[in-house]
Design an enzyme around this catalytic site. Structure first.
Site, PDB file in Angstrom:
ATOM      1  CB  CYS A  85       1.314  81.389  81.261  1.00 23.27           C
ATOM      2  SG  CYS A  85      -0.069  82.811  81.679  1.00 23.27           S
ATOM      3  CG  ASP A 136       2.354  76.787  78.326  1.00 23.75           C
ATOM      4  OD1 ASP A 136       1.914  76.399  79.231  1.00 23.75           O
ATOM      5  OD2 ASP A 136       3.329  76.128  77.649  1.00 23.75           O
ATOM      6  CB  CYS A 159       6.413  71.981  79.591  1.00 29.20           C
ATOM      7  SG  CYS A 159       4.776  71.384  79.097  1.00 29.20           S
ATOM      8  CB  CYS A 179       0.283  71.664  76.414  1.00 32.56           C
ATOM      9  SG  CYS A 179       1.004  71.860  78.026  1.00 32.56           S
TER      10      CYS A 179
END
Lengths: 410, 128
Positions: free
Chosen positions: B38, B40, B63, B106
Site C-alpha cells: 500500500c 504505507d 509519504c 495517513c
C-alpha cells in the site's frame, strides 16, 4: 562543480520548456500577423495561411509524411480521441474489435473504454516485463473483425521504445485493412520514426513534448491509400472536414519550428542525452544498493533521456519531497489523486511495493552535466536519510524477509 | 500539491526516530501497521514506566504526510497514560498538520499504530 540554477527541471516527459527559437518564431503572429488563416480575401489571412501551411510541412517532415496529411488539434489527447473514435465510427462495417496495450496513455485507454460502452470489443495486451509488445502478441489477438490496432511509439513512464516497423509489417501482413494507430507523442523528434516504414495509418503528435507550446497537437492521417475518419468536432469544416475550429496560428507556427529543430538536432541530442542518462544511472547505482531500473536499458529500446528507478524501502512521494528544487515524478500511489500506484508499472509486473518506490527522471535539451551531478548527490543523500527512517530498510538490514510478514493492509 | 508547513517541519526534523534496543523489550510495546504493497508502513514503539509512556520511537515507510503523522503521534503520546493515548483520534492529527482530504488515511494509520503499540505492550504484560 559549475553553478547550478535551482529549481532544476528534470521532468521532461510531463512537458518541456519552449525553446527560445520557437518562441521567437511565434511572437510576430500574436500582434503583427494575427489574421485568421481561413480568411481568404485579404493579406492578413493569406499571411496566416502561408505560415500554417509551412508548419504543416515541417511537422509532417519530422515523421516522414506529407503536409497535406496533417490535421491540427488542441493536443495529443484530442488527436488520439479523433483517431480512435473517428476511425471506429467510419469503419464500423469492417469490424468492431480494437487491440491496444495496457501501458498506453489514458487518452487512448479511456477512449477505448468509451468505445466499449458503445459496443466495441477491446483487447488490452499485456507487454513483456521489459515493456516490449511483440508482433506475435498482436497478430495472435487479431481476428477478421479487428478494425484497428493502437500502440505507442515510446512510453512516457518507462521510456520503452516499440519496434513499430516490425509491428506494422506484421499487422498489415495479417490483414492489410486493419488500421495501425500510433501515439508518437514521446518518441517523435527523439527517436527515428517514419510513418511509411511503420506502415502507420494514424499518428498522434504534440508540440509541448518537443520544446513547443502547449495547446497544439496534430493527427497525421494517411492519404495514400486514403484513410477516413468521422470528425468529432463540427462547425465550418476546417482541416478538410476532419476538425473544425479556427486554427491557433501562433501555436501552429511554434509547433512547426519545434518540429524542424527536432528533425535537425535529433541525432546529436540523442547522443548527448544518452550520455547524461548513463551518468545519472551510474552515479546513483554505484552509490546506492537495492535500486532497480524499470524497463529495458538496451540501446535503441529506450528514450535517450528517460530513467525510471525504484529505490527499495523508500516511498516515492517522501523522496520527491526530499528532492526539493528538483522536479521529477514518481509511480507511487501517494503522488496520484486516485491513490493507485502507476498502472504502467503494474502492467509490467513490477510489484506494488516497487511501484511505490519508483522515481522517473526525464532529462531534456536544457539539462546540463552539472545538474546531473547535483541530482545524483541529492538523490543519494535523500535515499540514505529516508532509509534511516524506514522500518523496512531496518528489517532488510537484519536479514528479515519482508514478504514473510503478515501485514495488515488498511 | 503544496505541503503544509507543519508537515514539512516534521519531515525535515522528525521527532523520535529510531528503535528501542532489544534488551529493553519488557517495557516496550511495538505496533506495526500498514503494508508495503500500500506504500504505507508505520512502526511505533512505546516504553512504559509506572503506567505512563516514558518514551516513544517510530520509523515509517510512506509519504511526507505519513512520516509527519507518525512523528507527531510520538510527540503527542509521551507522558500520557495508556488509556489517554488510546483516546487519541486521527482527527487531532489531521487538524494539527492541516492534512488535505487525500492524506487523511495517513492520520488513521498513525492512530492505528498507537493502538497497536498499546495492545502489544498489554499482551506482553499479561503473559509475564
Amino acid at each position: 562543480m559549475s553553478e547550478v540554477k535551482l529549481p532544476i527541471f528534470m521532468d521532461n516527459h510531463s512537458t518541456t520548456p519552449v525553446d527560445p527559437r520557437v518562441l521567437e518564431a511565434m511572437l510576430p503572429f500574436f500582434t503583427q500577423h494575427f489574421g485568421n488563416a481561413a480568411s481568404r480575401n485579404h493579406v492578413f489571412g493569406w499571411t496566416a495561411e502561408a505560415a500554417v501551411e509551412n508548419a504543416r510541412n515541417q511537422v509532417a517532415a519530422l515523421i516522414g509524411g506529407d503536409g497535406k496529411e496533417i490535421v491540427w488539434t488542441s493536443g495529443a489527447t484530442e488527436a488520439n480521441n479523433l483517431a480512435l473514435k473517428g476511425a471506429a465510427s467510419f469503419y464500423k462495417k469492417q469490424g468492431n474489435h480494437i487491440i491496444t496495450v495496457e501501458t498506453e496513455h489514458k487518452s487512448v485507454l479511456d477512449t477505448c473504454k468509451r468505445l466499449q460502452r458503445e459496443g466495441y470489443e477491446v483487447t488490452y495486451l499485456t507487454p513483456q516485463k521489459d515493456g516490449i509488445v511483440t508482433p506475435e502478441m498482436v497478430t495472435a489477438a487479431m481476428t477478421d473483425k479487428t478494425l484497428l490496432v493502437s500502440i505507442m511509439l515510446a512510453n512516457n513512464e518507462i521510456g520503452v521504445v516499440q519496434d513499430v516497423n516490425a509491428l506494422g509489417a506484421a499487422i498489415k501482413a495479417k490483414n492489410p485493412k486493419t488500421l495501425f494507430h500510433i501515439d508518437a507523442v514521446q518518441g517523435a523528434g527523439k527517436v527515428p520514426f517514419d510513418v511509411n516504414a511503420a506502415k502507420a495509418d494514424l499518428v498522434a503528435v504534440t508540440a509541448h513534448k518537443m520544446y513547443g507550446p502547449k495547446g497544439i497537437g496534430a493527427l497525421w492521417v494517411r492519404r495514400k491509400p486514403r484513410i477516413r475518419i468521422d470528425p468529432q468536432i463540427d462547425g465550418g469544416g476546417h482541416e478538410r472536414g476532419m476538425r473544425s475550429g479556427t486554427l491557433p496560428v501562433p501555436l501552429i507556427v511554434g509547433f512547426g519550428k519545434a518540429a524542424a529543430i527536432a528533425k535537425e538536432e535529433m541525432a546529436g541530442e540523442a547522443i548527448r542525452l544518452t550520455a547524461l542518462r548513463e551518468r545519472l544511472y551510474r552515479g546513483i547505482t554505484s552509490r546506492l544498493p537495492e535500486t532497480y531500473v524499470n524497463g529495458s536499458l538496451e540501446p535503441g529500446r529506450r528514450l535517450p533521456g528517460n530513467l525510471n528507478i525504484s529505490f527499495a524501502f523508500v516511498e516515492g512521494e517522501s523522496l520527491l519531497m526530499a528532492l526539493k528544487d528538483v522536479a521529477v515524478s514518481s509511480g507511487s500511489a501517494c503522488t496520484s489523486a486516485s491513490l493507485e500506484p502507476s498502472y504502467v508499472l503494474r502492467a509490467l509486473g513490477v510489484g506494488d511495493e516497487l511501484a511505490h518506490t519508483s522515481i522517473r527522471f526525464g532529462i531534456g535539451r536544457f539539462n546540463t552535466e552539472a545538474e546531473i551531478d547535483y541530482v545524483i548527490d541529492l538523490v543519494v543523500k535523500s535515499v540514505e536519510r529516508l532509509r534511516q527512517l524506514s522500518p523496512l530498510w531496518e528489517m532488510h538490514q537484519e536479514g528479515i524477509d519482508i514478504n514473510s510478514i503478515q501485514w495488515t493492509p488498511h | 500539491m503544496a505541503y503544509s508547513e507543519k508537515v514539512l517541519d516534521h519531515y525535515e526534523n522528525p521527532r523520535n526516530v529510531g528503535t528501542f534496543a532489544k534488551d529493553e523489550g519488557e517495557d516496550v510495546g511495538t505496533g506495526l501497521v500498514g503494508a508495503p504493497a500500500c506504500g504505507d508502513v508505520m512502526r511505533l514503539q512505546i516504553k512504559v514506566k509506572d503506567g505512563r509512556i516514558a518514551d516513544a520511537k517510530f520509523k515509517t515507510f510512506g509519504c511526507g504526510s505519513a512520516i509527519a503523522s507518525s512523528s507527531l503521534a510520538t510527540e503527542m503520546i509521551k507522558g500520557m497514560t495508556l488509556d489517554q493515548a488510546a483516546e487519541i483520534k486521527n482527527t487531532q492529527i489531521v487538524e494539527e498538520l492541516n492534512l488535505p482530504p487525500v492524506k487523511i488515511h495517513c492520520s488513521v494509520l498513525a492512530e492505528d499504530a498507537i493502538k497497536a503499540a498499546i495492545e502489544d505492550y498489554k499482551k506482553k504484560q499479561s503473559s509475564r
